[in-house]
Motif scaffolding. Structure first.
Motif, short mmCIF file in Angstrom:
data_model
loop_
_atom_site.label_atom_id
_atom_site.label_comp_id
_atom_site.label_asym_id
_atom_site.label_seq_id
_atom_site.Cartn_x
_atom_site.Cartn_y
_atom_site.Cartn_z
N HIS A 50 8.86 14.86 -0.73
CA HIS A 50 8.59 13.42 -0.76
C HIS A 50 9.77 12.63 -0.17
N TRP A 54 12.80 11.11 4.94
CA TRP A 54 13.25 9.71 5.11
C TRP A 54 14.73 9.53 4.87
N ILE A 117 20.26 -2.57 2.21
CA ILE A 117 19.63 -2.16 0.95
C ILE A 117 18.73 -0.96 1.23
N TRP A 120 14.74 4.76 -3.31
CA TRP A 120 13.75 5.82 -3.43
C TRP A 120 13.20 5.78 -4.85
N GLY A 128 2.62 2.14 -7.88
CA GLY A 128 2.51 1.23 -9.02
C GLY A 128 3.37 -0.01 -8.88
N VAL A 130 6.57 -0.17 -8.21
CA VAL A 130 7.96 -0.04 -8.71
C VAL A 130 8.98 -0.40 -7.64
N THR A 132 8.57 -2.15 -4.92
CA THR A 132 8.46 -3.57 -4.56
C THR A 132 9.17 -4.44 -5.60
N THR A 154 16.95 -0.48 7.21
CA THR A 154 16.40 0.27 8.34
C THR A 154 15.37 1.25 7.78
N VAL A 155 14.31 1.45 8.55
CA VAL A 155 13.20 2.28 8.07
C VAL A 155 12.57 2.99 9.26
N ALA A 161 4.66 3.58 3.70
CA ALA A 161 4.79 3.05 2.35
C ALA A 161 6.01 2.12 2.26
N VAL A 165 6.36 -2.00 1.54
CA VAL A 165 7.24 -2.58 0.51
C VAL A 165 8.13 -3.67 1.12
N LYS A 168 6.17 -6.78 1.96
CA LYS A 168 5.71 -7.55 0.81
C LYS A 168 6.79 -8.46 0.22
N1 ACO Z 1 0.19 3.95 4.45
C1 ACO Z 1 0.22 2.61 4.27
N2 ACO Z 1 0.62 2.04 3.11
C2 ACO Z 1 0.97 2.86 2.13
C3 ACO Z 1 0.97 4.27 2.23
C4 ACO Z 1 0.55 4.81 3.46
N3 ACO Z 1 0.54 6.12 3.67
N4 ACO Z 1 1.37 4.80 1.06
C5 ACO Z 1 1.61 3.76 0.25
N5 ACO Z 1 1.37 2.62 0.88
C6 ACO Z 1 1.52 1.26 0.39
C7 ACO Z 1 0.88 1.03 -0.96
O1 ACO Z 1 -0.49 0.71 -0.82
C8 ACO Z 1 1.70 -0.13 -1.46
O2 ACO Z 1 1.34 -1.36 -0.84
P1 ACO Z 1 0.35 -2.39 -1.59
O3 ACO Z 1 0.96 -2.70 -2.92
O4 ACO Z 1 0.31 -3.55 -0.67
O5 ACO Z 1 -0.95 -1.66 -1.74
C9 ACO Z 1 3.09 0.21 -0.93
O6 ACO Z 1 2.90 1.11 0.15
C10 ACO Z 1 3.93 0.86 -1.97
O7 ACO Z 1 4.40 -0.14 -2.83
P2 ACO Z 1 5.09 0.26 -4.22
O8 ACO Z 1 4.08 0.84 -5.16
O9 ACO Z 1 5.88 -0.91 -4.65
O10 ACO Z 1 6.12 1.39 -3.74
P3 ACO Z 1 6.42 2.75 -4.51
O11 ACO Z 1 6.97 2.49 -5.86
O12 ACO Z 1 5.25 3.64 -4.37
O13 ACO Z 1 7.66 3.31 -3.60
C11 ACO Z 1 8.66 4.26 -1.65
C12 ACO Z 1 7.56 3.35 -2.19
C13 ACO Z 1 10.02 3.77 -2.11
C14 ACO Z 1 8.62 4.24 -0.14
C15 ACO Z 1 8.44 5.70 -2.21
O14 ACO Z 1 7.24 6.22 -1.68
C16 ACO Z 1 9.57 6.66 -1.86
O15 ACO Z 1 10.54 6.76 -2.62
N6 ACO Z 1 9.46 7.35 -0.72
C17 ACO Z 1 10.44 8.35 -0.31
C18 ACO Z 1 11.81 7.76 0.00
C19 ACO Z 1 11.72 6.57 0.93
O16 ACO Z 1 10.92 6.54 1.85
N7 ACO Z 1 12.58 5.59 0.69
C20 ACO Z 1 12.64 4.38 1.54
C21 ACO Z 1 13.49 4.64 2.73
S1 ACO Z 1 13.61 3.21 3.79
C22 ACO Z 1 14.66 2.15 2.94
O17 ACO Z 1 15.25 2.52 1.94
C23 ACO Z 1 14.83 0.77 3.47
#
Ligand code: ACO
Length: 217
Positions: A50, A54, A117, A120, A128, A130, A132, A154-155, A161, A165, A168
């Motif tokens: 997971h 990233w 910022i 994860w 859920g 979290v 966001t 940066t992403v 996902a 975030v 939003k």
């Molecule tokens: N395609 C499009 N949207 C998606 C997908 C997908 N495959 N999967 C989830 N989403 C959307 C969800 O629908 C939700 O949006 P919505 O509320 O408008 O429906 C949003 O992504 C997720 O919102 P949250 O529930 O607040 O986020 P969550 O607590 O699930 O955490 C995170 C998201 C941090 C990216 C988590 O999946 C994670 O830890 N991933 C691995 C590590 C990572 O990617 N960290 C971010 C690196 S970039 C950075 O730090 C700037």
């Protein structure tokens, strides 16, 4: 000066941030602790698939790098950066339990007043709200007690996902950084997103509440 060695040179640290209610439960940010080792290691080991696509690559093996015994060195380095006023390394708590990290780094004051910022969240609680909620709390903290003017992130373009975030909470896309960071074994393009205090109306968390994504506790 407090236990963390922080002073007015490091405004906003180690202040707790939150709470905010999202669909998954109540989110708070608190400073990382030495005793986070077992929860941090358990989640990071289980969530390799997971997280790894990233996160910045390193030479060291994932399992070794995320063993319980690896945490004290990670914690010390975060604490050292925090003491120098360059970082705010937070744990994301959901209903009082460790469920991820939110880090504010490269904190610069003076005429720049800027930071990056990143975050994860455990796969067991994704979807859920979290991340966001945590990001909104972190941004309000940056623009409030930490007194920053700009926060950037940066992403990878493929990280849908995380892009959802970032969008939003109001981040704007500023450009594509080609082959920016070594992630998952290769030099990966990253989108640069930014937000300055002038773009925040009221607060980031109050906008989430207004739009029905969160509620006050
Ligand atoms: N395609 C499009 N949207 C998606 C997908 C997908 N495959 N999967 C989830 N989403 C959307 C969800 O629908 C939700 O949006 P919505 O509320 O408008 O429906 C949003 O992504 C997720 O919102 P949250 O529930 O607040 O986020 P969550 O607590 O699930 O955490 C995170 C998201 C941090 C990216 C988590 O999946 C994670 O830890 N991933 C691995 C590590 C990572 O990617 N960290 C971010 C690196 S970039 C950075 O730090 C700037």
């Amino acid at each position: 000066m407090n236990l963390w060695g922080s002073s007015s040179q490091h405004p906003g640290w180690p202040t707790r941030v939150g709470p905010l209610r999202v669909a998954a439960g109540v989110v708070r940010l608190r400073a990382v602790r030495l005793r986070d080792a077992s929860q941090w290691s358990r989640i990071r080991q289980a969530d390799r698939a997971h997280l790894e696509p990233w996160e910045p690559s390193t030479e060291a093996d994932w399992t070794v790098r995320h063993s319980i015994s690896a945490w004290p060195a990670v914690f010390s380095s975060l604490r050292s950066e925090a003491r120098k006023g360059r970082m705010l390394p937070y744990v994301i708590e959901l209903d009082g339990e460790f469920c991820g990290q939110l880090t504010i780094g490269n904190v610069t004051h003076g005429a720049l007043r800027s930071a990056w910022i990143g975050y994860w969240v455990s796969s067991s609680v994704t979807g859920g709200g979290v991340a966001t909620g945590a990001l909104a709390l972190g941004l309000d903290h940056c623009f409030g007690p930490v007194m920053l003017h700009r926060v950037e992130a940066t992403v990878r373009p493929e990280n849908a996902a995380s892009r959802a975030v970032l969008a939003k909470v109001g981040f704007r896309e500023e450009g594509l950084l080609r082959r920016y960071l070594q992630v998952d074994g290769g030099w990966r393009d990253h989108l640069l997103v930014g937000l300055t205090v002038e773009e925040v109306y009221g607060s980031v968390t109050s906008a989430l509440v207004r739009d029905g994504h969160a509620s006050w506790v």
